[in-house]
Scaffold this active site. Structure first.
Site, PDB file in Angstrom:
ATOM      1  N   ASN A  15      -7.752  -1.646 -14.843  1.00  0.00           N
ATOM      2  CA  ASN A  15      -6.597  -1.481 -13.961  1.00  0.00           C
ATOM      3  C   ASN A  15      -6.051  -2.861 -13.588  1.00  0.00           C
ATOM      4  O   ASN A  15      -6.694  -3.610 -12.846  1.00  0.00           O
ATOM      5  CB  ASN A  15      -7.029  -0.708 -12.709  1.00  0.00           C
ATOM      6  CG  ASN A  15      -5.881  -0.464 -11.742  1.00  0.00           C
ATOM      7  OD1 ASN A  15      -4.798  -1.006 -11.898  1.00  0.00           O
ATOM      8  ND2 ASN A  15      -6.139   0.347 -10.732  1.00  0.00           N
ATOM      9  N   CYS A  56      -0.390  -0.658  -6.827  1.00  0.00           N
ATOM     10  CA  CYS A  56      -0.290  -0.054  -8.163  1.00  0.00           C
ATOM     11  C   CYS A  56       1.088   0.546  -8.432  1.00  0.00           C
ATOM     12  O   CYS A  56       1.474   0.710  -9.585  1.00  0.00           O
ATOM     13  CB  CYS A  56      -1.388   0.987  -8.353  1.00  0.00           C
ATOM     14  SG  CYS A  56      -3.027   0.232  -8.321  1.00  0.00           S
ATOM     15  N   HIS A 101       0.420   4.843 -14.690  1.00  0.00           N
ATOM     16  CA  HIS A 101      -0.380   3.716 -14.225  1.00  0.00           C
ATOM     17  C   HIS A 101      -1.808   3.910 -14.752  1.00  0.00           C
ATOM     18  O   HIS A 101      -2.340   5.018 -14.735  1.00  0.00           O
ATOM     19  CB  HIS A 101      -0.362   3.688 -12.698  1.00  0.00           C
ATOM     20  CG  HIS A 101      -1.357   2.745 -12.112  1.00  0.00           C
ATOM     21  ND1 HIS A 101      -1.392   1.416 -12.449  1.00  0.00           N
ATOM     22  CD2 HIS A 101      -2.367   2.952 -11.218  1.00  0.00           C
ATOM     23  CE1 HIS A 101      -2.380   0.842 -11.784  1.00  0.00           C
ATOM     24  NE2 HIS A 101      -2.984   1.743 -11.037  1.00  0.00           N
TER      25      HIS A 101
HETATM   26  N1  COA Z   1     -22.410   2.454 -12.359  1.00  0.00           N
HETATM   27  C1  COA Z   1     -23.310   3.413 -12.132  1.00  0.00           C
HETATM   28  N2  COA Z   1     -23.248   4.243 -11.090  1.00  0.00           N
HETATM   29  C2  COA Z   1     -22.220   4.088 -10.247  1.00  0.00           C
HETATM   30  C3  COA Z   1     -21.234   3.113 -10.416  1.00  0.00           C
HETATM   31  C4  COA Z   1     -21.362   2.258 -11.533  1.00  0.00           C
HETATM   32  N3  COA Z   1     -20.469   1.290 -11.790  1.00  0.00           N
HETATM   33  N4  COA Z   1     -20.338   3.217  -9.446  1.00  0.00           N
HETATM   34  C5  COA Z   1     -20.730   4.221  -8.654  1.00  0.00           C
HETATM   35  N5  COA Z   1     -21.859   4.752  -9.135  1.00  0.00           N
HETATM   36  C6  COA Z   1     -22.651   5.840  -8.601  1.00  0.00           C
HETATM   37  C7  COA Z   1     -22.325   6.107  -7.166  1.00  0.00           C
HETATM   38  O1  COA Z   1     -23.069   5.223  -6.329  1.00  0.00           O
HETATM   39  C8  COA Z   1     -22.757   7.545  -7.019  1.00  0.00           C
HETATM   40  O2  COA Z   1     -24.140   7.599  -6.842  1.00  0.00           O
HETATM   41  P1  COA Z   1     -24.786   8.586  -5.768  1.00  0.00           P
HETATM   42  O3  COA Z   1     -24.372   9.956  -6.216  1.00  0.00           O
HETATM   43  O4  COA Z   1     -26.243   8.301  -5.903  1.00  0.00           O
HETATM   44  O5  COA Z   1     -24.192   8.182  -4.461  1.00  0.00           O
HETATM   45  C9  COA Z   1     -22.439   8.140  -8.380  1.00  0.00           C
HETATM   46  O6  COA Z   1     -22.325   7.035  -9.280  1.00  0.00           O
HETATM   47  C10 COA Z   1     -21.159   8.947  -8.436  1.00  0.00           C
HETATM   48  O7  COA Z   1     -20.181   8.195  -7.803  1.00  0.00           O
HETATM   49  P2  COA Z   1     -18.750   8.765  -7.593  1.00  0.00           P
HETATM   50  O8  COA Z   1     -18.010   7.902  -6.618  1.00  0.00           O
HETATM   51  O9  COA Z   1     -18.850  10.228  -7.344  1.00  0.00           O
HETATM   52  O10 COA Z   1     -18.148   8.576  -9.041  1.00  0.00           O
HETATM   53  P3  COA Z   1     -16.758   9.036  -9.542  1.00  0.00           P
HETATM   54  O11 COA Z   1     -16.940   9.916 -10.694  1.00  0.00           O
HETATM   55  O12 COA Z   1     -15.864   9.486  -8.424  1.00  0.00           O
HETATM   56  O13 COA Z   1     -16.150   7.676 -10.094  1.00  0.00           O
HETATM   57  C11 COA Z   1     -14.619   5.914  -9.542  1.00  0.00           C
HETATM   58  C12 COA Z   1     -15.944   6.580  -9.230  1.00  0.00           C
HETATM   59  C13 COA Z   1     -14.392   4.732  -8.606  1.00  0.00           C
HETATM   60  C14 COA Z   1     -14.644   5.430 -10.988  1.00  0.00           C
HETATM   61  C15 COA Z   1     -13.480   6.955  -9.377  1.00  0.00           C
HETATM   62  O14 COA Z   1     -13.607   7.618  -8.141  1.00  0.00           O
HETATM   63  C16 COA Z   1     -12.103   6.350  -9.466  1.00  0.00           C
HETATM   64  O15 COA Z   1     -11.723   5.841 -10.487  1.00  0.00           O
HETATM   65  N6  COA Z   1     -11.295   6.478  -8.405  1.00  0.00           N
HETATM   66  C17 COA Z   1      -9.942   6.002  -8.392  1.00  0.00           C
HETATM   67  C18 COA Z   1      -9.948   4.583  -8.048  1.00  0.00           C
HETATM   68  C19 COA Z   1      -8.723   3.852  -8.450  1.00  0.00           C
HETATM   69  O16 COA Z   1      -8.256   4.010  -9.518  1.00  0.00           O
HETATM   70  N7  COA Z   1      -8.209   2.996  -7.574  1.00  0.00           N
HETATM   71  C20 COA Z   1      -7.198   2.056  -7.883  1.00  0.00           C
HETATM   72  C21 COA Z   1      -5.860   2.352  -7.389  1.00  0.00           C
HETATM   73  S1  COA Z   1      -5.016   3.649  -8.135  1.00  0.00           S
END
Ligand code: COA
Length: 329
Positions: free
Chosen positions: A283, A112, A253
Site C-alpha cells: 500500500n 489513501c 486503491h
Molecule cells: N503475521 C502473522 N500474524 C499476524 C500478523 C502478521 N504480520 N499480523 C497480525 N497477525 C495475527 C494477529 O495478531 C491475530 O492473532 P490473534 O488471533 O492471536 O490475535 C491474527 O493474526 C489475525 O489477525 P487479524 O487482525 O484478524 O487479521 P486480518 O485477517 O484482519 O488481517 C490486516 C489483518 C491488517 C492485514 C487486515 O485487517 C487489513 O488489511 N486491514 C485493512 C488495513 C488497511 O488496508 N489500511 C490502510 C488504509 S486503507
C-alpha cells in the site's frame, strides 16, 4: 470542454523489502502475509530522501511524456500524508526541483483517498477555464511512518509516487465524467498517526509511546473499505447508466488484495476488469491509483473511449469513486 488526462507516470524506488526480509524483523511468515494481504514485496526509498524526491521524478516523467517544458505548468497539487516536512509544502519543493517557474502549488493531506480528491480538485481548475496544465501527484514514503516492530502494520506499506497531467479537451467527449466522494470523521480514530501534530507535538514521551507511527484497527478499516468503495462505485455507475460490461478497468486503491477481491465480487466485476499490482508494491497510500494507471498505460492496455473507475478508501474516513473515459489515443 472537459478535463482529460494527457500524461501519466510513476516512480518506484529500486530497493525491495520482501516478505523474507520482514520475517527477520517481526514474528510473521510469507504464507501469512500473502494469504491475508496478497503482498509479496514492497519498494522502499533511501532513508536520506523524502517524498518530494519521488514526486519530482514522476513529475519530470510527465513533462518528458508530454514533451513540454516545466514553465508550461500552471499548478501542482501533491497528495501525501508523508510530506518531506510539515512546511514548506512538498509541492513547493517539487516546483523548485523541476523548475516550474510559472506555477503555484500546494499539498492535500487526505491519505489513501488523497489522489482521487486532488484529481477532482484539479479537474475544477481546468473546467472553469482557469488553467491549461495541472499536475496531480500522489506520493508517499510510508516507510517513514511505519513501525517495523509492529507486525500488524509493517507488512502492508511501501513507498512510491504516481502522477497525471490534466488538460482541457477540445470537446465534451471523453474525460473526467463524474465523481462521488464521502468523508465520515466518526472513523478518525481507526486509522491515524497521533503524534507530531498540534494536539500531540513531538516529545520524549510521544516517541517512547510510538505515536509518530501509523496506527490502525485493521479489521474495522478492512470492513469499512469494502463497504465504502462498493457503495460509491455502485452509485456512480447507476448515476451514469453504466452496466458492468461498460467498464474496461476498475482501478481500486491497493490496500489489501482481499479488500479488492471482495469489492470486485460484490460489484460483479470480472478478474480482467480489475487492476491489481499490490503484490509488488504494498500500500503506497496516495500513489496506488496513478501508479496502477501508469502501469496499464505503459503496457498499452488503454484505448480512447475506455471507461475507467477509480475507487479509494482511507483515513478520515474519506473515500469515493470517479468515473472517467480515457481520452488519449
Ligand atoms: N503475521 C502473522 N500474524 C499476524 C500478523 C502478521 N504480520 N499480523 C497480525 N497477525 C495475527 C494477529 O495478531 C491475530 O492473532 P490473534 O488471533 O492471536 O490475535 C491474527 O493474526 C489475525 O489477525 P487479524 O487482525 O484478524 O487479521 P486480518 O485477517 O484482519 O488481517 C490486516 C489483518 C491488517 C492485514 C487486515 O485487517 C487489513 O488489511 N486491514 C485493512 C488495513 C488497511 O488496508 N489500511 C490502510 C488504509 S486503507
Amino acid at each position: 470542454m472537459r478535463a482529460i488526462i494527457s500524461a501519466v507516470s510513476h516512480f518506484a524506488p529500486e530497493e525491495k523489502l520482501t516478505n523474507a526480509d520482514l520475517v527477520k524483523l517481526v514474528d510473521t511468515s510469507d504464507e501469512w502475509i500473502v494469504s491475508r494481504t496478497g503482498i509479496k514485496e514492497r519498494v522502499i526509498l533511501d532513508k536520506d530522501k523524502g517524498t518530494s524526491y519521488m514526486a519530482a521524478k514522476a513529475a519530470r516523467s510527465l513533462l518528458e511524456q508530454r514533451k513540454i517544458g516545466p514553465d508550461e505548468i500552471d499548478l501542482i497539487i501533491v497528495a501525501t500524508v508523508t510530506p518531506d516536512m510539515f512546511f514548506p509544502s512538498t509541492a513547493s519543493i517539487v516546483q523548485h526541483e523541476i523548475n516550474a517557474t510559472n506555477c503555484w502549488g500546494y499539498d492535500l493531506l487526505v491519505g489513501c483517498a488523497g489522489f482521487i480528491f486532488a484529481f477532482i480538485t484539479a479537474k475544477q481548475f481546468i473546467e472553469t477555464g482557469q488553467y491549461k496544465k495541472v499536475m496531480v501527484i500522489g506520493s508517499d514514503k510510508m516507510s517513514s511512518i511505519t513501525n517495523y516492530k509492529d507486525r500488524n502494520t509493517c507488512i502492508l506499506f511501501g513507498d512510491a509516487a504516481g502522477a497525471v497531467l490534466l488538460e482541457p479537451s477540445d470537446d465534451n467527449g471523453p474525460g473526467i465524467m463524474d465523481y462521488i466522494f464521502k468523508t465520515d470523521g466518526s472513523g478518525k480514530n481507526y486509522l491515524q498517526m497521533p503524534g507530531g501534530g498540534s494536539l500531540c507535538p513531538a516529545s520524549p514521551e510521544s516517541i517512547a509511546k510510538g505515536l509518530h507511527y501509523l496506527q490502525q484497527d485493521g479489521k474495522v478499516v478492512f470492513k469499512k473499505a469494502i463497504l465504502g468503495m462498493v457503495d460509491t462505485t455502485r452509485k456512480i455507475m447507476e448515476k451514469n447508466g453504466l452496466s458492468n460490461e461498460d467498464i474496461k478497468f476498475y482501478i481500486p486503491h491497493q490496500a489489501n488484495l482481499r479488500i479488492i477481491e471482495s469489492a470486485a465480487k460484490k460489484l460483479g466485476l470480472k478478474k480482467e476488469q480489475v487492476v491489481i499490482n499490490i503484490e509488488k508494491y504494498g500500500n503506497t497510500t496516495a500513489a496506488t491509483i496513478p501508479m496502477a494507471l501508469s502501469e496499464i498505460y505503459q503496457a498499452g492496455l488503454l484505448n480512447k473511449g475506455d471507461n475507467i473507475i477509480f475507487s479509494a478508501f482511507g483515513t478520515g474516513f474519506s473515500w469515493g469513486s470517479i468515473f472517467l473515459t480515457w481520452a488519449m489515443e
